[in-house]
Motif scaffolding. Structure first.
Motif, short mmCIF file in Angstrom:
data_model
loop_
_atom_site.label_atom_id
_atom_site.label_comp_id
_atom_site.label_asym_id
_atom_site.label_seq_id
_atom_site.Cartn_x
_atom_site.Cartn_y
_atom_site.Cartn_z
N LYS A 269 0.85 -1.21 0.00
CA LYS A 269 0.00 0.00 0.00
C LYS A 269 0.88 1.25 0.00
O LYS A 269 2.01 1.23 0.48
N THR A 270 0.34 2.34 -0.51
CA THR A 270 1.03 3.63 -0.45
C THR A 270 0.29 4.53 0.53
O THR A 270 -0.92 4.74 0.40
N VAL A 271 1.02 5.01 1.53
CA VAL A 271 0.42 5.85 2.57
C VAL A 271 1.06 7.23 2.52
O VAL A 271 2.28 7.36 2.71
N ALA A 272 0.26 8.25 2.21
CA ALA A 272 0.75 9.63 2.16
C ALA A 272 0.39 10.30 3.49
O ALA A 272 -0.76 10.23 3.94
N ILE A 273 1.39 10.94 4.10
CA ILE A 273 1.17 11.52 5.44
C ILE A 273 1.69 12.94 5.46
O ILE A 273 2.86 13.19 5.14
N THR A 274 0.84 13.89 5.83
CA THR A 274 1.33 15.26 6.02
C THR A 274 1.80 15.40 7.46
O THR A 274 1.28 14.73 8.36
N GLY A 275 2.79 16.25 7.67
CA GLY A 275 3.36 16.37 9.02
C GLY A 275 4.07 15.09 9.41
O GLY A 275 4.13 14.72 10.58
N ALA A 276 4.64 14.41 8.40
CA ALA A 276 5.21 13.07 8.61
C ALA A 276 6.54 13.08 9.34
O ALA A 276 6.99 12.04 9.83
N ALA A 277 7.16 14.26 9.43
CA ALA A 277 8.53 14.29 9.96
C ALA A 277 8.60 14.31 11.48
O ALA A 277 9.69 14.28 12.05
N SER A 278 7.45 14.37 12.16
CA SER A 278 7.49 14.46 13.62
C SER A 278 6.20 13.90 14.23
O SER A 278 5.16 13.80 13.57
N GLY A 279 6.29 13.54 15.49
CA GLY A 279 5.11 13.23 16.31
C GLY A 279 4.21 12.14 15.74
O GLY A 279 4.66 11.05 15.38
N ILE A 280 2.92 12.47 15.67
CA ILE A 280 1.90 11.49 15.26
C ILE A 280 2.12 11.06 13.80
O ILE A 280 2.00 9.88 13.46
N GLY A 281 2.45 12.02 12.94
CA GLY A 281 2.70 11.69 11.53
C GLY A 281 3.87 10.74 11.40
O GLY A 281 3.81 9.76 10.65
N TYR A 282 4.92 11.02 12.14
CA TYR A 282 6.12 10.18 12.07
C TYR A 282 5.83 8.76 12.60
O TYR A 282 6.23 7.76 11.99
N ALA B 250 5.21 13.20 -8.37
CA ALA B 250 5.05 12.80 -9.78
C ALA B 250 5.27 11.30 -9.97
O ALA B 250 4.64 10.67 -10.82
N SER B 251 6.15 10.70 -9.14
CA SER B 251 6.44 9.27 -9.30
C SER B 251 5.43 8.38 -8.54
O SER B 251 5.51 7.16 -8.60
N VAL B 252 4.51 9.02 -7.84
CA VAL B 252 3.54 8.26 -7.03
C VAL B 252 2.29 8.02 -7.87
O VAL B 252 1.63 8.97 -8.29
N GLU B 253 1.98 6.77 -8.12
CA GLU B 253 0.87 6.47 -9.04
C GLU B 253 -0.49 6.43 -8.35
O GLU B 253 -1.53 6.65 -8.95
N ARG B 254 -0.44 6.12 -7.06
CA ARG B 254 -1.71 6.03 -6.33
C ARG B 254 -1.45 6.22 -4.85
O ARG B 254 -0.32 6.06 -4.38
N VAL B 255 -2.52 6.58 -4.14
CA VAL B 255 -2.44 6.68 -2.68
C VAL B 255 -3.56 5.80 -2.12
O VAL B 255 -4.72 5.92 -2.52
N ASP B 256 -3.19 4.89 -1.21
CA ASP B 256 -4.21 4.03 -0.60
C ASP B 256 -4.78 4.64 0.68
O ASP B 256 -5.93 4.43 1.03
N LEU B 257 -3.92 5.38 1.38
CA LEU B 257 -4.36 6.06 2.61
C LEU B 257 -3.69 7.42 2.68
O LEU B 257 -2.46 7.51 2.53
N LEU B 258 -4.50 8.45 2.89
CA LEU B 258 -3.97 9.80 3.13
C LEU B 258 -4.22 10.14 4.59
O LEU B 258 -5.36 10.02 5.08
N VAL B 259 -3.17 10.55 5.28
CA VAL B 259 -3.30 10.96 6.69
C VAL B 259 -2.94 12.44 6.77
O VAL B 259 -1.80 12.83 6.45
N ASN B 260 -3.90 13.26 7.16
CA ASN B 260 -3.64 14.70 7.32
C ASN B 260 -3.28 14.97 8.77
O ASN B 260 -4.15 15.08 9.63
N SER B 261 -1.96 15.05 9.03
CA SER B 261 -1.53 15.22 10.43
C SER B 261 -0.79 16.54 10.67
O SER B 261 -0.62 16.93 11.82
N ALA B 262 -0.37 17.23 9.61
CA ALA B 262 0.40 18.48 9.83
C ALA B 262 -0.44 19.45 10.65
O ALA B 262 -1.64 19.60 10.44
N GLY B 263 0.20 20.09 11.60
CA GLY B 263 -0.54 21.06 12.41
C GLY B 263 0.41 21.88 13.26
O GLY B 263 1.55 21.50 13.49
N ILE B 264 -0.10 23.02 13.69
CA ILE B 264 0.68 23.88 14.59
C ILE B 264 -0.22 24.29 15.75
O ILE B 264 -1.44 24.09 15.70
N VAL B 265 0.41 24.87 16.75
CA VAL B 265 -0.37 25.31 17.89
C VAL B 265 -0.03 26.77 18.16
O VAL B 265 1.09 27.21 17.95
#
Ligand code: NAD
Length: 262
Positions: free
Chosen positions: A6-19, A78-93
């Motif tokens: 599966k391909t999982v795209a995650i925003t805010g992936a570099a830290s915390g919950i996304g990571y 561009a090299s990603v042909e499909r996404v099976d799961l998108l996780v929107n985790s990026a956020g600030i406080v």
């Protein structure tokens, strides 16, 4: 859960919950598309994942900018042909008080914590359509239903909006089999909370949670991957609270609640 292939795209992936979600999905065989604005952290993550033999595509993006998201999806992915799961985790406080919250602060939090998720989902619908997983998980917060402890009014408002976005997108995309859900975590120990909450406050927060502890990012990742998996195939438009029982708290401490019954 099996994310093999599966391909999982995650925003805010570099830290915390996304990571933590990226790590857990990669351990289960997923290819990770890691979207974040922190280029240094993305590179560290790329090296770590590559060292473990996990597939990762790091993509720089400012989730607070529609134009940046467009470039990230069209060029960075561009090299990603499909996404099976998108996780929107990026956020600030942002911690301002209601009366002194500036227009800039309000817009910044809303654009990253709410509008960014809308634009990411909107622009990734074709990739989700091409996938088999057809799932989206928005990382909202318990603040969506109550009042943020860590953030200010902009944070609470953005997270409440995230639940509306989740419901509406779930309704419109259901006919294509694309499921959209949200998780509402209580207090999670991550860079976000450690930056603004002192150790003394951390102890006080843990004492308020009926299960007696902060959540770990891995606790939230497990629920995200459940909602993104075929095990949740008939769940859409809903929210899952992961809060150690915090939403059960009435305002009175457990001691006063018990003492009133003795
Ligand atoms: N930590 C908590 O207690 C808690 C509780 C409930 C909900 N949440 C939500 O969980 C999500 C993740 O938070 P976390 O605690 O893991 O925080 P974190 O600070 O550890 O991670 C957030 C990530 O988002 C990235 N990011 C921030 N702004 C960005 C932007 N404009 N463009 C691209 N990337 C950006 C950061 O670089 C970072 O990698 C957030 O949406 C937050 O509101 C956190």
């Amino acid at each position: 859960m099996d994310y093999n292939g599966k391909t999982v795209a995650i925003t805010g992936a570099a830290s915390g919950i996304g990571y933590a979600t990226a790590q857990a999905a990669a351990q289960q065989g997923a290819r990770i598309v890691a979207l974040d604005r922190d280029v240094g952290a993305l590179e560290t993550m790329r090296v770590e994942f590559a060292g473990k033999g996990w597939a990762i595509t790091p993509v720089e993006v400012d989730i607070g900018s529609e134009a940046s998201i467009r470039v990230a999806v069209e060029q960075g992915m561009a090299s990603v042909e499909r996404v099976d799961l998108l996780v929107n985790s990026a956020g600030i406080v942002s911690r301002g008080m209601f009366e002194t919250t500036t227009g800039d602060e309000w817009q910044r939090v809303l654009s990253i914590n709410l509008s960014g998720s809308f634009f990411c989902l909107q622009q990734m619908v074709p990739l989700l359509r091409a996938g088999r997983g057809r799932a989206v998980v928005n990382v909202a917060s318990l603040a969506a239903k109550r009042v943020s402890y860590t953030g200010g009014v902009s944070y609470t408002a953005a997270k409440a909006g995230m639940l509306g976005l989740t419901r509406h997108a779930a309704f419109e995309l259901a006919h294509e089999g694309i499921r959209v859900n949200a998780v509402c975590p209580g207090p999670v120990l991550t860079a976000m909370t450690q930056r603004v909450i002192s150790e003394e406050e951390q102890r006080q927060v843990a004492a308020m949670v009926p299960l007696g502890d902060w959540l770990s990012p891995q606790d939230v990742a497990a629920s995200i991957l459940f909602l993104g998996s075929p095990a949740a195939r008939m769940i859409t438009g809903t929210t899952l609270d992961i809060d150690g029982g915090l939403s059960l708290v009435t305002g009175a401490s457990f001691e006063s609640y018990r003492n009133a019954r003795q």
